[in-house]
Enzyme design. Structure first.
Site, PDB file in Angstrom:
ATOM      1  CG  ASP A 290      -0.476  -0.027   2.466  1.00 36.91           C
ATOM      2  OD1 ASP A 290       0.924  -0.196   2.441  1.00 36.91           O
ATOM      3  OD2 ASP A 290      -0.792   0.716   3.505  1.00 36.91           O
TER       4      ASP A 290
ATOM      5  CD  GLU B 246       4.382   0.062   7.138  1.00 42.90           C
ATOM      6  OE1 GLU B 246       5.102   0.737   8.039  1.00 42.90           O
ATOM      7  OE2 GLU B 246       3.700   1.020   6.130  1.00 42.90           O
TER       8      GLU B 246
END
Lengths: 401, 401
Positions: free
Chosen positions: B77, B154
């Site tokens: 991400d 994350e």
């Protein structure tokens, strides 16, 4: 829909019915059109009234040929509802009746809901006067001609204010020798009003990841100085023309930051300064930001050159002047005498800003006189004991006729 | 769609092509599924890999029967885009190339866009290693078995972290003797990481109309003390196992107030404390709010009994422990020696929180080693000089094979 008025009913019932009807129409600022439509249609049924409309403001005037003219004005918008719409009548003993209200008005019915005190009760009384003071008999013929103003957008920024707009577009509609604004005063007289300015005090920083905060500059930490100055400020009590005005300086909003892990690059503190009528708008601004900061409505951010917020960025958001109480006007003296006789109340300083200041700027002496407790305005449990309606109606009738 | 890899092309082109492809798939946190699908499909083409999936986290493991296992992990991400998606390759001289990048990498192509450094460049290198270290020849046979982890979420609250979820649901998938996380380090080694906690510091007041401020209690003014403590805090530099960690204590968000004319009844300051690995999570919390305040994630507001914010309300929002650098592990020593030889760089302390801490809690020594400049992470002009790809690939290959 229009409003209905059954003049065959006892007057108390007529007043309660009118209040009930206008309380039942939702009219939070920006949503006044439905109520303005109802009021316009209602007033147009009376041939003794010349009814005009600008936006959602309705102006209705008599033309009895009297030598003087009195303006009676009330705003029709309310602050946002907080689970207090639609309204309801509470019977004595209902637990929703506030203790202080029940104690002061034992055994009395209470109308509960948004707008009950601020200021649909006064609006209802004024609507009743507008409809019934028709000049057809001595008892219904006022000593002065009357102009009734029911206006929108009082509870929001001054630039949206319906009274302001009608004064600007049709100054001839708002001529007169004295004005009464029906803001809640417990049927006492409150004179003049504090002025108010609102502005953002702004700090700037440099964004960075909060894991490496030293690469940025924290705008929220810089706002500590702003809050310290606010926390240290002690509001003054200022006497003007015999009435005492209490000032106030408060942050009402604060915001800053762009993300939980980002050093904030801006922080804004929205400040409201309420100042006594011994100060002009310019003097009040100078006390906050210095006389030559140059921050004006709509011109962006300027650095305060002096005053409480010296050195910080200032962005003006709203400003309204104060009004001196004007208690020396002859019509004010006679009204004050009458209120003292009926209620035992001496004139008081009005603390909140009201459109009294607007009349004051037009050179029209004006006071606040309205039904309901001003301390309940804007509260979730806003409510009005029924007896306030005939009390206000009696005072106004006795003075006008 | 899947990713394509033309192993007949020069290796540099293969790496750039993989990076190009994964940069082109939008994968801001909460929108990782498309990229996870692509990575899963790509890895499943290689029979030497056992590919498993949990949510949007893909785990691919070899089973060469080696005596030890190395984990290579990268999040897929990114933080939200700021006009920096889709990505683009910049030729030398392009004005979008940052001055510092151009000076350090003259004449080099640069990939510009969200995720370039944090951390799709490292992801591309790991995908290439996963596909090509297939055990078919001595040059493609690693000394240790390998587990590749490509995970989601994350960049947001720890509770959503895909690595955390897979560790909880399938602890056997994440077994190993050493882990490398590809967070950007300019291909140096960064050891351990600061811990981080986030919490709201809350003040309460009493709402009132700002014209009668003395009937209320201003919660924003009360926050002055919070900002004073933050402004007075001096971040410490803490040495742990030879590496120096810099701490930080910052307000990242502030909010308060309900309206421009209402005395605010609440103010919230969102605070982020980054603490060195000499402190446990509990010790860090004690420094902020006292050891026995009782504020835990999800249990609402508690009064700080000590620490920086003694006396204020605290509501915990996020917490992640620190990790000691672990530079004494034999695999860490050999990797540090190799990096020193190839780049001249000594191991440094990692300041931002990374999932190194998660491996640390599992008892797996771990370091950060990844392509790209960590100072460009999250910036609008995030960018990666092309040479970082083969540099990282060379270091990992030399150490693994």
């Amino acid at each position: 829909m229009t409003l209905s008025l059954n003049t065959a009913a006892p007057r108390g019932e007529q007043l309660e019915s009118l209040l009930d009807q206008i309380m039942g129409v939702y009219s939070v600022s920006d949503d006044e059109t439905a109520l303005a439509d109802d009021i316009e249609a209602f007033l147009k049924e009376y041939p003794h009234l010349d009814v005009r409309r600008h936006g959602d403001t309705i102006v209705a005037s008599t033309a009895f040929g009297r030598p003087s003219r009195v303006i009676l004005a009330g705003h029709i918008d309310t602050v946002p509802v907080i689970d207090n719409f639609p309204p309801k009548w509470l019977e004595p003993g209902d637990p929703l009746i506030r203790g202080d209200v029940a104690a002061a008005h034992p055994g009395e019915r209470v109308l509960w809901g948004r707008g009950a005190t601020d200021m649909k009760a006064s609006d209802a009384v004024m609507l009743h006067l507008a409809a019934t003071l028709d000049g057809s008999t001595p008892e219904t013929t006022p000593k002065a001609d009357l102009t009734f103003v029911f206006y929108d957008h009082e509870e929001v920024a001054a630039e949206k204010n319906g009274l302001r707009k009608v004064v600007e577009s049709h100054p001839d509609w708002i001529a007169g020798d004295f004005a009464i604004i029906g803001e809640p005063t417990n049927c006492g007289i409150e004179g003049g009003c504090n002025g108010t300015i609102r502005f953002d005090v702004v700090t700037h920083g440099v964004a960075a990841h909060s894991a490496r905060a030293w690469m940025g500059e924290n705008a929220i930490h810089k706002a500590a100085g702003i809050l310290n100055r606010l926390a240290a400020y002690e509001p003054a009590d200022v006497e003007v023309d015999g009435l005492v005005y209490r000032e106030g300086l408060n942050a009402t909003l604060i915001s800053g930051g762009k993300g939980t892990n980002v050093i904030p690059d801006e922080c804004r503190v929205h400040v409201n300064y309420r100042f006594a009528p011994d100060k002009t708008l310019a003097e009040a601004k100078a006390l906050m930001m210095g006389a030559d900061a140059g921050a004006e409505l709509g011109n962006g951010e300027h650095v305060a050159t002096g005053g409480v917020f010296e050195g910080y960025g200032i962005e003006m958001k709203d400003e309204s002047p104060s009004a001196r109480p004007g208690m020396d006007a002859p019509l004010a003296v006679s009204l004050a005498d009458l209120v003292r006789e009926r209620t035992g109340r001496e004139p008081l300083a009005k603390l909140g800003w009201t459109d009294v200041a607007r009349f004051s700027q037009l050179g029209i002496p004006a006071v606040n006189l309205g039904a309901g407790d001003p301390l309940l305005a804007h509260k979730h449990d806003e409510q009005l004991p029924a007896s306030e309606l005939p009390l206000l109606a009696d005072i106004l009738l006795a003075w006008l006729v």
